[in-house]
Motif scaffolding. Structure first.
Motif, short mmCIF file in Angstrom:
data_model
loop_
_atom_site.label_atom_id
_atom_site.label_comp_id
_atom_site.label_asym_id
_atom_site.label_seq_id
_atom_site.Cartn_x
_atom_site.Cartn_y
_atom_site.Cartn_z
N ASP A 42 8.60 2.73 2.04
CA ASP A 42 8.41 3.18 3.43
C ASP A 42 7.62 4.48 3.47
OD1 ASP A 42 9.70 1.00 4.55
OD2 ASP A 42 11.63 2.04 4.75
N VAL A 43 7.95 5.41 2.57
CA VAL A 43 7.22 6.68 2.51
C VAL A 43 5.76 6.44 2.12
CG1 VAL A 43 7.05 8.88 1.25
CG2 VAL A 43 9.27 8.08 2.08
N ALA A 44 5.54 5.60 1.13
CA ALA A 44 4.17 5.31 0.69
C ALA A 44 3.37 4.64 1.79
CB ALA A 44 4.21 4.43 -0.55
N LEU A 45 3.98 3.71 2.49
CA LEU A 45 3.26 2.99 3.55
C LEU A 45 3.01 3.85 4.77
CD1 LEU A 45 5.08 -0.43 3.19
CD2 LEU A 45 2.65 0.02 2.73
N ALA A 46 3.80 4.89 4.98
CA ALA A 46 3.63 5.79 6.11
C ALA A 46 2.46 6.75 5.89
CB ALA A 46 4.91 6.58 6.38
N ARG A 47 2.10 6.97 4.63
CA ARG A 47 0.96 7.84 4.31
C ARG A 47 -0.34 7.12 4.58
NH1 ARG A 47 3.30 9.33 -1.21
NH2 ARG A 47 1.95 7.61 -1.71
N LYS A 48 -1.42 7.84 4.37
CA LYS A 48 -2.75 7.26 4.52
C LYS A 48 -2.86 5.97 3.71
CE LYS A 48 -7.41 8.32 3.11
NZ LYS A 48 -7.51 7.78 1.80
N GLU A 49 -3.51 5.00 4.29
CA GLU A 49 -3.68 3.71 3.61
C GLU A 49 -4.54 3.90 2.36
OE1 GLU A 49 -4.96 0.45 5.99
OE2 GLU A 49 -3.70 1.05 7.66
N PRO A 50 -4.24 3.17 1.29
CA PRO A 50 -5.09 3.24 0.10
C PRO A 50 -6.46 2.65 0.38
CG PRO A 50 -3.43 1.55 -0.15
CD PRO A 50 -3.12 2.27 1.13
N ASP A 51 -7.43 3.02 -0.43
CA ASP A 51 -8.79 2.50 -0.26
C ASP A 51 -8.85 1.00 -0.46
OD1 ASP A 51 -9.82 5.04 0.24
OD2 ASP A 51 -10.23 5.42 -1.86
N ASP A 52 -7.95 0.46 -1.23
CA ASP A 52 -7.95 -0.96 -1.56
C ASP A 52 -6.95 -1.69 -0.65
OD1 ASP A 52 -7.88 -3.47 -2.67
OD2 ASP A 52 -7.48 -2.79 -4.71
N PRO A 53 -7.44 -2.49 0.31
CA PRO A 53 -6.53 -3.21 1.21
C PRO A 53 -5.56 -4.13 0.46
CG PRO A 53 -8.79 -3.38 2.00
CD PRO A 53 -8.84 -2.74 0.64
N LEU A 54 -5.98 -4.65 -0.69
CA LEU A 54 -5.09 -5.52 -1.46
C LEU A 54 -3.87 -4.74 -1.94
CD1 LEU A 54 -4.35 -8.19 -2.75
CD2 LEU A 54 -5.83 -7.58 -4.69
N GLU A 55 -4.06 -3.50 -2.35
CA GLU A 55 -2.92 -2.71 -2.82
C GLU A 55 -1.96 -2.40 -1.67
OE1 GLU A 55 -1.82 -2.36 -5.92
OE2 GLU A 55 -3.50 -3.72 -6.10
N ALA A 65 7.77 -7.82 11.11
CA ALA A 65 6.69 -6.86 11.32
C ALA A 65 5.82 -6.72 10.06
CB ALA A 65 7.26 -5.50 11.72
N LEU A 66 6.46 -6.71 8.91
CA LEU A 66 5.72 -6.61 7.65
C LEU A 66 4.87 -7.85 7.42
CD1 LEU A 66 8.60 -5.07 5.58
CD2 LEU A 66 6.38 -3.96 5.96
N ARG A 67 5.43 -9.01 7.68
CA ARG A 67 4.67 -10.27 7.52
C ARG A 67 3.46 -10.27 8.45
NH1 ARG A 67 4.46 -14.67 3.95
NH2 ARG A 67 6.70 -14.61 3.78
N ASP A 68 3.66 -9.81 9.69
CA ASP A 68 2.54 -9.74 10.63
C ASP A 68 1.44 -8.81 10.12
OD1 ASP A 68 3.85 -11.49 12.34
OD2 ASP A 68 4.53 -9.91 13.72
N GLU A 69 1.84 -7.66 9.58
CA GLU A 69 0.84 -6.72 9.06
C GLU A 69 0.09 -7.31 7.87
OE1 GLU A 69 0.23 -2.08 7.67
OE2 GLU A 69 2.16 -2.67 8.51
N ILE A 70 0.80 -8.02 7.02
CA ILE A 70 0.14 -8.68 5.88
C ILE A 70 -0.84 -9.74 6.39
CG2 ILE A 70 0.50 -10.23 3.92
CD1 ILE A 70 3.24 -8.76 3.53
N ASP A 71 -0.41 -10.52 7.38
CA ASP A 71 -1.27 -11.57 7.92
C ASP A 71 -2.54 -11.00 8.55
OD1 ASP A 71 0.54 -13.47 7.09
OD2 ASP A 71 1.43 -13.77 9.08
N GLU A 72 -2.45 -9.78 9.10
CA GLU A 72 -3.59 -9.15 9.76
C GLU A 72 -4.44 -8.29 8.82
OE1 GLU A 72 -1.84 -7.00 13.00
OE2 GLU A 72 -1.03 -8.83 13.91
N ALA A 73 -4.03 -8.15 7.58
CA ALA A 73 -4.75 -7.31 6.62
C ALA A 73 -6.15 -7.85 6.37
CB ALA A 73 -3.97 -7.22 5.31
N PRO A 74 -7.12 -6.95 6.21
CA PRO A 74 -8.51 -7.39 5.96
C PRO A 74 -8.72 -7.79 4.50
CG PRO A 74 -8.40 -4.99 5.99
CD PRO A 74 -7.02 -5.49 6.32
N LEU A 75 -8.21 -8.97 4.15
CA LEU A 75 -8.29 -9.47 2.79
C LEU A 75 -9.21 -10.68 2.71
CD1 LEU A 75 -4.48 -9.43 1.89
CD2 LEU A 75 -6.18 -7.69 1.31
#
Length: 106
Positions: A37-50, A73-83
């Motif tokens: 949760d802490v990691a995901l709350a920070r700035k997104e990594p450069d790699d969308p896959l990570e 909510a997590l599944r929705d965010e994964i589904d919307e990820a630019p992968l």
């Protein structure tokens, strides 16, 4: 020789490894979830896959902890990820394992 610019291709976020250790060796799903949760709350990594891998790891914990709204909510965010299709294929085994865990808890 200088190292290549930018992050290594598909380098695992350290928080994913830390969460896995907490879950697998200490049996502490709640602490592992907090790390992610802490990691995901920070700035997104450069790699969308990570980011998607971190989301999938947190999704697995949400399912294990019975956090149904968080899991959706997590599944929705994964589904919307630019992968790309290839990246989604790399993520598929992790999501299949989450789906199996979810089915086993019903």
């Amino acid at each position: 020789m200088e190292p290549p610019a930018g992050p290594p291709c598909h380098a695992e976020l350290p928080e994913i490894a830390a969460a896995a250790r907490l879950r697998d060796f200490k049996n502490d799903d709640a602490a592992a979830a907090k790390v992610l949760d802490v990691a995901l709350a920070r700035k997104e990594p450069d790699d969308p896959l990570e980011r998607a891998r971190a989301l999938a790891a947190r999704l697995e914990l949400a399912v294990a902890l019975g956090e149904q709204a968080r899991a959706r909510a997590l599944r929705d965010e994964i589904d919307e990820a630019p992968l790309s299709d290839e990246e989604r294929a790399l993520l598929r085994p992790q999501l299949d394992a989450v789906d199996a865990l979810d089915r086993s808890q019903r």
